[in-house]
Design a protein around this motif. Structure first.
Motif, mmCIF file in Angstrom:
data_model
loop_
_atom_site.group_PDB
_atom_site.id
_atom_site.type_symbol
_atom_site.label_atom_id
_atom_site.label_comp_id
_atom_site.label_asym_id
_atom_site.label_seq_id
_atom_site.Cartn_x
_atom_site.Cartn_y
_atom_site.Cartn_z
ATOM 1 N N SER A 8 -8.023 0.784 3.833
ATOM 2 C CA SER A 8 -6.900 1.091 4.718
ATOM 3 C C SER A 8 -5.628 0.397 4.243
ATOM 4 O O SER A 8 -4.531 0.939 4.365
ATOM 5 C CB SER A 8 -7.209 0.667 6.149
ATOM 6 N N TYR A 9 -5.764 -0.795 3.689
ATOM 7 C CA TYR A 9 -4.606 -1.508 3.166
ATOM 8 C C TYR A 9 -3.996 -0.752 1.995
ATOM 9 O O TYR A 9 -2.774 -0.641 1.874
ATOM 10 C CB TYR A 9 -4.994 -2.920 2.744
ATOM 11 N N ARG A 10 -4.848 -0.198 1.149
ATOM 12 C CA ARG A 10 -4.391 0.593 0.005
ATOM 13 C C ARG A 10 -3.649 1.834 0.490
ATOM 14 O O ARG A 10 -2.578 2.178 -0.021
ATOM 15 C CB ARG A 10 -5.591 0.991 -0.853
ATOM 16 N N ILE A 11 -4.197 2.509 1.499
ATOM 17 C CA ILE A 11 -3.546 3.681 2.081
ATOM 18 C C ILE A 11 -2.213 3.286 2.706
ATOM 19 O O ILE A 11 -1.215 4.000 2.574
ATOM 20 C CB ILE A 11 -4.477 4.360 3.103
ATOM 21 N N PHE A 12 -2.189 2.133 3.368
ATOM 22 C CA PHE A 12 -0.959 1.616 3.970
ATOM 23 C C PHE A 12 0.129 1.440 2.914
ATOM 24 O O PHE A 12 1.277 1.860 3.105
ATOM 25 C CB PHE A 12 -1.260 0.282 4.662
ATOM 26 N N LEU A 13 -0.225 0.851 1.771
ATOM 27 C CA LEU A 13 0.749 0.654 0.706
ATOM 28 C C LEU A 13 1.262 1.979 0.163
ATOM 29 O O LEU A 13 2.451 2.128 -0.137
ATOM 30 C CB LEU A 13 0.141 -0.181 -0.430
ATOM 31 N N GLN A 14 0.383 2.965 0.054
ATOM 32 C CA GLN A 14 0.795 4.282 -0.413
ATOM 33 C C GLN A 14 1.796 4.915 0.553
ATOM 34 O O GLN A 14 2.796 5.498 0.131
ATOM 35 C CB GLN A 14 -0.411 5.202 -0.571
ATOM 36 N N LYS A 15 1.515 4.792 1.848
ATOM 37 C CA LYS A 15 2.401 5.381 2.864
ATOM 38 C C LYS A 15 3.765 4.687 2.857
ATOM 39 O O LYS A 15 4.793 5.347 2.983
ATOM 40 C CB LYS A 15 1.783 5.274 4.259
ATOM 41 N N VAL A 16 3.773 3.367 2.714
ATOM 42 C CA VAL A 16 5.043 2.634 2.693
ATOM 43 C C VAL A 16 5.863 3.033 1.473
ATOM 44 O O VAL A 16 7.078 3.244 1.576
ATOM 45 C CB VAL A 16 4.791 1.108 2.719
ATOM 46 N N ASN A 17 5.212 3.170 0.313
ATOM 47 C CA ASN A 17 5.924 3.590 -0.892
ATOM 48 C C ASN A 17 6.470 5.003 -0.751
ATOM 49 O O ASN A 17 7.593 5.292 -1.178
ATOM 50 C CB ASN A 17 5.030 3.483 -2.122
ATOM 51 N N LYS A 18 5.694 5.881 -0.139
ATOM 52 C CA LYS A 18 6.152 7.251 0.077
ATOM 53 C C LYS A 18 7.356 7.258 1.015
ATOM 54 O O LYS A 18 8.318 8.012 0.825
ATOM 55 C CB LYS A 18 5.032 8.109 0.633
ATOM 56 N N LYS A 19 7.316 6.397 2.036
ATOM 57 C CA LYS A 19 8.431 6.299 2.978
ATOM 58 C C LYS A 19 9.695 5.841 2.252
ATOM 59 O O LYS A 19 10.776 6.389 2.471
ATOM 60 C CB LYS A 19 8.078 5.331 4.107
ATOM 61 N N LYS A 20 9.562 4.856 1.379
ATOM 62 C CA LYS A 20 10.713 4.370 0.611
ATOM 63 C C LYS A 20 11.305 5.487 -0.244
ATOM 64 O O LYS A 20 12.528 5.647 -0.323
ATOM 65 C CB LYS A 20 10.310 3.207 -0.286
ATOM 66 N N GLN A 21 10.440 6.269 -0.894
ATOM 67 C CA GLN A 21 10.900 7.372 -1.723
ATOM 68 C C GLN A 21 11.625 8.428 -0.898
ATOM 69 O O GLN A 21 12.659 8.958 -1.321
ATOM 70 C CB GLN A 21 9.728 8.015 -2.461
#
Length: 62
Positions: free
Chosen positions: A40-53
Motif C-alpha cells: 500500500s505504501y508503494r501504491i501511495f507513492l505512485q499516486k502522489v507522483n501521479k498527482k504531482k505530474q
C-alpha cells in the motif's frame, strides 16, 4: 433554495485530480493503522507522483 455547487466534467483533469486526492487520503488513513503494509505504501507513492505530474500539466496548460 439553490446551492452554489460547481459541476465538474468527469473526464477533466480537475475531476481526475480530485478523485486521486480522495484515493490518497484513503490510503493514508490505511497506512496510519497498518504501518508495515509496504504494498500500500508503494501504491501511495505512485499516486502522489501521479498527482504531482497532473498538477504540473494543469499549471502548464493554464
Amino acid at each position: 433554495m439553490k446551492t452554489n455547487q460547481t459541476k465538474i466534467v468527469i473526464g477533466s483533469k480537475l475531476a481526475q485530480l480530485l478523485y486521486l486526492n480522495q484515493k490518497i487520503k484513503r490510503i493514508t488513513n490505511h497506512l496510519k493503522q497498518n504501518q508495515h503494509d509496504y504494498n500500500s505504501y508503494r501504491i501511495f507513492l505512485q499516486k502522489v507522483n501521479k498527482k504531482k505530474q497532473m498538477i504540473k500539466s494543469l499549471l502548464k496548460t493554464n
